[in-house]
Design a protein around this motif. Structure first.
Motif, PDB file in Angstrom:
ATOM      1  N   TYR A   4      41.963  44.072  42.426  1.00  0.00           N
ATOM      2  CA  TYR A   4      42.888  43.018  42.031  1.00  0.00           C
ATOM      3  C   TYR A   4      42.363  41.646  42.439  1.00  0.00           C
ATOM      4  O   TYR A   4      41.600  41.512  43.397  1.00  0.00           O
ATOM      5  CB  TYR A   4      44.267  43.259  42.678  1.00  0.00           C
ATOM      6  N   ASP A   5      42.784  40.616  41.703  1.00  0.00           N
ATOM      7  CA  ASP A   5      42.460  39.246  42.079  1.00  0.00           C
ATOM      8  C   ASP A   5      42.967  38.969  43.496  1.00  0.00           C
ATOM      9  O   ASP A   5      44.051  39.438  43.877  1.00  0.00           O
ATOM     10  CB  ASP A   5      43.130  38.250  41.123  1.00  0.00           C
ATOM     11  N   ASP A 143      43.500  37.944  33.435  1.00  0.00           N
ATOM     12  CA  ASP A 143      43.316  37.892  34.889  1.00  0.00           C
ATOM     13  C   ASP A 143      43.091  36.462  35.340  1.00  0.00           C
ATOM     14  O   ASP A 143      43.161  35.519  34.536  1.00  0.00           O
ATOM     15  CB  ASP A 143      42.177  38.829  35.334  1.00  0.00           C
ATOM     16  N   THR A 145      40.403  34.841  36.426  1.00  0.00           N
ATOM     17  CA  THR A 145      39.235  34.153  35.863  1.00  0.00           C
ATOM     18  C   THR A 145      39.576  33.554  34.504  1.00  0.00           C
ATOM     19  O   THR A 145      39.219  32.406  34.209  1.00  0.00           O
ATOM     20  CB  THR A 145      38.057  35.132  35.726  1.00  0.00           C
ATOM     21  N   ASN A 169      49.497  39.306  41.412  1.00  0.00           N
ATOM     22  CA  ASN A 169      48.065  39.600  41.346  1.00  0.00           C
ATOM     23  C   ASN A 169      47.736  40.475  40.136  1.00  0.00           C
ATOM     24  O   ASN A 169      48.367  41.509  39.920  1.00  0.00           O
ATOM     25  CB  ASN A 169      47.615  40.314  42.616  1.00  0.00           C
ATOM     26  N   LYS A 172      41.498  42.632  38.333  1.00  0.00           N
ATOM     27  CA  LYS A 172      40.352  41.777  38.028  1.00  0.00           C
ATOM     28  C   LYS A 172      39.507  42.438  36.945  1.00  0.00           C
ATOM     29  O   LYS A 172      38.945  43.511  37.152  1.00  0.00           O
ATOM     30  CB  LYS A 172      39.519  41.531  39.282  1.00  0.00           C
TER      31      LYS A 172
END
Length: 310
Positions: A4-5, A143, A145, A169, A172
């Motif tokens: 996860y982020d 996500d 990014t 969250n 990712k």
């Protein structure tokens, strides 16, 4: 195993927009009494003239954003998906789309990710509502990014953009520095047997489903269709012709959402079998995310089931 982020999506959004605000005083954020929900309350303390809490009056917030746009500002509007779509749809039409004003609407708590806020806050129809407008651009963030990239782009792009997102969250999917072109899909995995087209939180589920299908000897393409409108018809048709079977995966109603949009492209250009994973004529309810994903048949296992149904 999913990673996860490190930061919540809302914090990534707020920090990215704050960096742009510091260099451009024309950028403003309008909130409908949900300041802390997108962590814009912290940004307001640093940039008090660029973050405005307009109170619980979403229609008025959209109208104010349109006026600020006409005065030369670059307005961003945030509210939960249900309030940013159903509650102020006439203003989205009249003040933003019809007038072709330069406003970006950030709609958070997408679909089942509204979790404990329950059915009234759990919008399954918002993207369908907005994609019906003539000039709108409709996106769903995958996500952190992607969120950074899109916010940086949206500051410079002109027009009415609708950006759907979760607040917490995200899984990712992309590495730092990845680039994204609005209107162009991201192909995450190539396979010859079936095409899985997903957006939002369903991208991670589609990737898991592809692994499960690989265990059964089925080779799946996975596409992140983060732009619902304008949809990347060229990408859809390329992989439809390659695999001959498509499954759409969305945290939204299958009516007038991603499944419908892909069906429109296929039926008019290359009719092939299609299955749609998403919400089927139901409203939301209170629950944990894991429970809701299973309850509404949004899991990787549900995607596999639909792929095997071919």
């Amino acid at each position: 195993m999913q990673v996860y982020d490190e930061l919540e999506m809302r914090k990534i959004y707020a920090e990215t927009l704050k960096e742009k605000m510091e260099n451009n005083p024309l950028i403003v954020q309008l909130e409908a009494d949900l300041m802390s929900c997108m962590t814009m309350d912290k940004v307001q303390k640093q940039l008090p003239n660029q973050v405005i809490n307009c109170g619980i009056m979403e229609a008025n917030v959209v109208g104010m954003a349109a006026g600020l746009s006409l005065a030369g500002h670059i307005p961003f509007v945030h509210s939960f998906t249900a309030f940013a779509s159903r509650r102020c749809f006439d203003q989205l039409f009249m003040a933003l789309d019809y007038q072709k004003t330069n406003v970006k609407v950030i709609a958070s708590d997408a679909g089942v990710t509204a979790v404990h806020n329950g059915g009234t806050h759990m919008s399954f129809e918002d993207m369908g509502i907005v994609r019906g407008l003539a000039n709108s651009k409709v996106l769903e963030v995958t996500d952190g990014t992607m969120m950074k990239s899109l916010v940086n782009q949206l500051v410079d792009l002109k027009g009415f953009y609708w950006v759907r997102t979760i607040r917490k969250n995200a899984v990712k999917i992309y590495q730092e520095g990845e680039t994204f072109t609005i209107g162009k899909a991201k192909v995450l995995r190539e396979g010859k047997d079936v095409t899985l087209i997903a957006n939002g939180i369903m991208v991670a589920e589609a990737l898991k489903a592809a692994d499960l299908l690989a265990d059964k000897g089925i080779d799946a393409t996975v596409i992140d269709m983060f732009t619902l409108k304008p949809i990347d018809a060229e990408c859809i048709l390329h992989y439809a012709k390659l695999t001959g079977k498509v499954v759409t995966c969305e945290n939204h109603s299958i009516t007038n959402g991603l499944g419908s949009a892909v069906a429109e492209v296929l039926s008019e250009n290359y009719p092939i079998p299609l299955r749609r994973v998403g919400i089927k004529q139901r409203y939301g309810q209170v629950g944990t995310l894991d429970f809701l994903m299973k309850e509404y048949e949004l899991t990787a296992e549900d995607i596999v089931k639909q792929a095997l149904s071919f």
